[in-house]
Motif scaffolding. Structure first.
Motif, PDB file in Angstrom:
ATOM      1  N   ASN A 165       0.076  10.523  -1.756  1.00 46.66           N
ATOM      2  CA  ASN A 165       0.647   9.771  -0.698  1.00 46.66           C
ATOM      3  C   ASN A 165       0.389  10.786   0.823  1.00 46.66           C
ATOM      4  O   ASN A 165       0.335   9.857   1.534  1.00 46.66           O
ATOM      5  CB  ASN A 165       2.144   9.956  -0.905  1.00 46.66           C
ATOM      6  N   TYR A 173      -3.459   7.213   7.496  1.00 51.12           N
ATOM      7  CA  TYR A 173      -2.407   6.318   8.422  1.00 51.12           C
ATOM      8  C   TYR A 173      -2.714   7.174   9.952  1.00 51.12           C
ATOM      9  O   TYR A 173      -2.580   6.357  10.969  1.00 51.12           O
ATOM     10  CB  TYR A 173      -1.217   6.236   7.961  1.00 51.12           C
ATOM     11  N   TYR A 175       3.733   2.327  -4.108  1.00 51.24           N
ATOM     12  CA  TYR A 175       3.312   3.834  -4.854  1.00 51.24           C
ATOM     13  C   TYR A 175       4.289   4.281  -5.564  1.00 51.24           C
ATOM     14  O   TYR A 175       4.180   4.696  -6.513  1.00 51.24           O
ATOM     15  CB  TYR A 175       2.351   4.416  -3.890  1.00 51.24           C
ATOM     16  N   ARG A 179      -6.901   6.195  -1.177  1.00 50.90           N
ATOM     17  CA  ARG A 179      -5.529   6.237  -0.610  1.00 50.90           C
ATOM     18  C   ARG A 179      -5.559   6.280   1.004  1.00 50.90           C
ATOM     19  O   ARG A 179      -4.997   5.938   1.745  1.00 50.90           O
ATOM     20  CB  ARG A 179      -4.640   7.204  -1.081  1.00 50.90           C
ATOM     21  N   ASN A 228      -2.930   9.042   1.863  1.00 45.36           N
ATOM     22  CA  ASN A 228      -2.599   7.807   2.481  1.00 45.36           C
ATOM     23  C   ASN A 228      -2.058   8.058   3.750  1.00 45.36           C
ATOM     24  O   ASN A 228      -2.479   7.163   4.866  1.00 45.36           O
ATOM     25  CB  ASN A 228      -1.806   7.165   1.592  1.00 45.36           C
ATOM     26  N   SER A 264      -7.673  -3.626   3.407  1.00 52.18           N
ATOM     27  CA  SER A 264      -6.719  -3.265   2.899  1.00 52.18           C
ATOM     28  C   SER A 264      -6.494  -4.010   1.538  1.00 52.18           C
ATOM     29  O   SER A 264      -6.175  -3.326   0.369  1.00 52.18           O
ATOM     30  CB  SER A 264      -5.408  -3.428   3.602  1.00 52.18           C
ATOM     31  N   GLY A 280      -4.935   3.992   4.149  1.00 51.83           N
ATOM     32  CA  GLY A 280      -4.138   4.329   5.126  1.00 51.83           C
ATOM     33  C   GLY A 280      -4.663   4.238   6.456  1.00 51.83           C
ATOM     34  O   GLY A 280      -3.934   3.641   7.336  1.00 51.83           O
ATOM     35  N   THR A 304       0.873  -1.025  -0.113  1.00 49.59           N
ATOM     36  CA  THR A 304      -0.031  -0.067  -0.019  1.00 49.59           C
ATOM     37  C   THR A 304       0.890   1.231  -0.058  1.00 49.59           C
ATOM     38  O   THR A 304       0.613   2.185  -0.785  1.00 49.59           O
ATOM     39  CB  THR A 304      -0.786   0.002   1.408  1.00 49.59           C
ATOM     40  N   ARG A 305       1.918   1.257   0.770  1.00 47.83           N
ATOM     41  CA  ARG A 305       2.719   2.688   0.861  1.00 47.83           C
ATOM     42  C   ARG A 305       3.765   2.549  -0.135  1.00 47.83           C
ATOM     43  O   ARG A 305       3.963   3.492  -0.956  1.00 47.83           O
ATOM     44  CB  ARG A 305       3.429   2.682   2.419  1.00 47.83           C
TER      45      ARG A 305
END
Length: 406
Positions: A53, A60, A31, A107, A56, A87, A111, A27-28
């Motif tokens: 980002n 998070y 990208y 996103r 995201n 997720s 997160g 996921t992180r």
């Protein structure tokens, strides 16, 4: 004593590592591999690319901040597995749209879910060897964190394969492949979680002011470190592609970065973090990560500089969460582990939310290299801040109380 035979503990930690495989590896960090293709196909600026980002990372922050709530509401095990499954679904849905606001929402939600997965997985990993001593516990936490490197390696194999077939338009296939792999990752996570007995009351304990004060420098370090390292990871692939590195070279960079992360986390950092007093471990991590950024900025452009950067940066960047988790375990009573790890992850996420956006703005105005120099500056400051962390003296909860859940 540990509740599990010594040979079974690493298997449980490795099964839990499916969490960071999906949460961070897919996921992180994947990208960064998909960003140049998405930017080219969808005609984004670097600020827009960094903005996704940031979305995201903002999710998070929320996920990390509410992880204890979900643990109380659903139980740590169910919340860990549930958010891992969601997720995986988010990764699949990301392939279904090119609409920027919708992608931003996905996103963001991704997160939230991945943060809950990562926080609760970290807490579960810290409990696998609750009575086995600091060194044994640090090794098992490192094994859990090695899942990030495994996820990076898989991303480096899957995403370039999709892009090689379809070019920039292959970003959709890349997300689909990652989503499919994430669905498969739920299986080992489920098997591992079933081996960990639910513990009533552990997630209900809050943190006192004294608890927070003991880790104050680590909280500040984690914000700055998060901003520094993620700015590099977000834009380094774009820099390498701008410098002429083709898809096979990009794939090699990502695979080497992931392998270095997994191997160093397993063989070096688990033992080293448990031995270094105070904030020396996070300071050393910050310094090594800083050195890993420099080759792509100072050496002639090309594959050798990229691979050197991948080896050095990759060997240390996931030692940051390892150090933070071990410090929380060392400083806090058992009942505060989940809350402590969650708050540290919030700090980490705040840095990761701001770093890519600022780096993207700098990259739009002065080139990608200018944005990456931000990473160098932030990591240098992070190392200095970490040294202010002294060795904590935590309150002790008797092991029998932990085991019985009282």
């Amino acid at each position: 004593m540990s509740r599990f035979p010594s040979w079974r503990e690493p298997l449980i930690a490795l099964g839990l590592a499916a969490g960071p495989v999906v949460a961070l590896g897919f996921t992180r960090f994947a990208y960064a591999l998909l960003l140049p293709a998405m930017r080219g196909d969808l005609h984004w600026t670097y600020a827009q690319a960094g903005g996704l980002n940031t979305a995201n990372a903002a999710g998070y922050v929320l996920g990390a901040g509410t992880a204890v709530f979900w643990a109380r509401r659903l139980g740590e095990r169910a919340a860990f597995l549930g958010t891992l499954a969601v997720s995986a679904l988010i990764l699949l849905l990301t392939a279904a749209t090119a609409d920027y606001p919708v992608l931003g929402l996905l996103r963001f939600v991704g997160g939230v879910t991945t943060a809950v997965t990562f926080v609760l997985g970290s807490a579960l990993a810290a409990r696998v060897s609750a009575g086995g001593g600091q060194r044994r516990a640090a090794t098992l936490v490192a094994l859990y964190m090695a899942g990030v490197g495994i996820g990076v390696v898989l991303s480096g194999l899957l995403v370039p394969a999709a892009l090689a077939v379809a070019g920039d338009a292959g970003w959709r296939a890349g997300w689909l492949l990652l989503g499919g792999a994430a669905v498969l990752a739920v299986v080992p996570a489920l098997l591992a979680v079933r081996r960990i007995a639910p513990v009533t009351g552990v997630t209900r304990a809050g943190l006192s002011r004294a608890d927070l004060a003991r880790l104050a420098p680590t909280f500040v370090w984690y914000v700055i470190f998060g901003a520094g390292y993620v700015s590099y990871l977000t834009f380094v692939i774009a820099l390498l592609r701008d410098e002429g590195l083709r898809t096979p070279g990009v794939a090699a960079f990502f695979v080497i970065l992931g392998l270095a992360s997994a191997l160093a986390t397993l063989t070096v950092w688990g033992r080293l973090v448990s031995r270094l007093p105070g904030g020396r471990a996070p300071a050393l991590v910050s310094l090594v990560v800083l050195l890993g950024v420099l080759p792509v900025l100072l050496l002639p452009a090309g594959l050798p500089a990229a691979l050197l950067s991948a080896v050095v940066f990759g060997s240390a960047f996931m030692a940051g969460p390892t150090a933070a988790t071990v410090l929380a375990r060392r400083a806090l009573p058992v009942g505060g582990w989940t809350a402590g790890i969650a708050l540290l992850t919030v700090a980490f996420s705040l840095g990761q939310a701001v770093g890519p956006l600022v780096s993207g703005v700098l990259s739009d105005s002065g080139g990608i290299a200018v944005g990456l120099w931000l990473s160098v500056a932030l990591l240098a400051v992070a190392a200095l801040v970490a040294l202010r962390q002294s060795d904590p003296a935590p309150a002790v909860v008797p092991e029998r109380e932990f085991a019985s859940g009282r």
